[in-house]
Motif scaffolding. Structure first.
Motif, short mmCIF file in Angstrom:
data_model
loop_
_atom_site.label_atom_id
_atom_site.label_comp_id
_atom_site.label_asym_id
_atom_site.label_seq_id
_atom_site.Cartn_x
_atom_site.Cartn_y
_atom_site.Cartn_z
N PHE A 47 4.73 1.72 0.31
CA PHE A 47 3.98 1.79 -0.64
C PHE A 47 3.23 3.23 -0.90
O PHE A 47 2.50 3.34 0.23
CB PHE A 47 2.89 0.76 -0.95
N LEU A 48 3.39 3.88 -1.82
CA LEU A 48 2.74 5.14 -1.92
C LEU A 48 1.67 5.00 -2.78
O LEU A 48 1.88 4.60 -3.88
CB LEU A 48 3.43 6.53 -2.58
N VAL A 49 0.30 4.99 -2.36
CA VAL A 49 -0.66 4.47 -3.14
C VAL A 49 -2.16 5.50 -3.19
O VAL A 49 -1.95 6.53 -2.37
CB VAL A 49 -1.63 3.00 -2.56
N GLY A 50 -2.85 5.37 -4.36
CA GLY A 50 -3.78 6.48 -4.58
C GLY A 50 -5.24 6.15 -3.93
O GLY A 50 -5.06 5.08 -3.14
N GLU A 51 -6.14 6.73 -3.90
CA GLU A 51 -7.40 6.47 -3.37
C GLU A 51 -7.89 5.02 -3.69
O GLU A 51 -8.57 4.36 -2.80
CB GLU A 51 -8.34 7.52 -4.11
N ASN A 52 -7.33 4.56 -4.95
CA ASN A 52 -7.98 3.09 -5.17
C ASN A 52 -7.12 2.00 -4.61
O ASN A 52 -7.34 0.88 -4.90
CB ASN A 52 -7.94 2.83 -6.97
N GLY A 53 -6.14 2.52 -3.65
CA GLY A 53 -5.36 1.49 -2.92
C GLY A 53 -4.11 0.96 -3.84
O GLY A 53 -3.49 -0.20 -3.35
N LYS A 54 -4.03 1.49 -4.92
CA LYS A 54 -2.80 0.93 -5.91
C LYS A 54 -1.69 1.79 -5.99
O LYS A 54 -2.08 3.30 -5.97
CB LYS A 54 -3.33 0.41 -7.05
#
Length: 193
Positions: A47-54
């Motif tokens: 999973f490639l996620v952003g700073e928000n963990g999503k």
């Protein structure tokens, strides 16, 4: 010599090796002998996620149904349906130089395909590991053996590569989930059918 990590340990990948760009993330496992006679099909995913963990979109989920990220940064090298043999059962390549700026972490997971129908869980799996290899030298940099005995979980977040103060680090996560792939997708903001 690779660095052997324990659950929760973090280590820098690029601090002592700033030229490190291409990685092979190998995931492996064995199935215990008392597995009930049905085949185990374990699946690695990222999973490639952003700073928000999503994950920003469903395209930021790399697995057997979406083998290559649109940026070219992450590629799954194919599904192993049995886990037979020694060494890596599945591999995912990572090119750190191509990871989009909006991606803060690449999370590596393993799930059991059709776990509920087959009445399977990670309590029936042993010798699970994740390792990070420098693709240019084929040297193993990091290895994390999941010694924990997951009894009822059907999905495991094995580890993650993340950005921190301009460098890339690895975190040995080792946390189990119930609910398989659907639970993981929900956790990382991916809608499943």
């Amino acid at each position: 010599m690779p660095i052997n990590l324990q659950k929760g340990q973090k280590v820098s990948l690029t601090k002592g090796n700033p030229s490190l760009k291409k990685l092979i993330v190998g995931l492996g496992w064995d199935v215990n002998q008392f597995d009930g006679g049905r085949d185990f099909d374990l699946d690695a995913a990222a999973f490639l996620v952003g700073e928000n963990g999503k994950a920003p979109s469903s395209e930021d989920f790399v697995f057997y149904g979406n083998l290559k990220h649109k940026s070219g940064a992450v590629e799954h090298l194919g599904d192993n349906l049995t886990g037979e043999g020694d060494g890596d059962d599945e591999q995912i390549t990572v090119d750190l130089s191509k990871v989009p700026a909006n991606i803060a972490r690449i999370v590596f997971t393993v799930t059991i395909y059709e776990a509920e129908q087959r009445r399977q869980n990670f309590g029936q799996v042993s010798n699970s590991f994740i390792r990070v290899v420098d693709a240019n030298t084929n040297q193993e940099i990091i290895r994390y053996d999941l010694g924990e005995d997951f009894s009822i979980e059907t999905a495991v977040v094995v580890g993650e590569i993340y950005r921190h103060n301009g460098e890339w680090k690895f975190n040995a996560v080792g946390s189990g989930f119930q609910g398989g792939l659907a639970a993981l997708c929900g956790n990382y903001g991916i809608e499943v059918e």
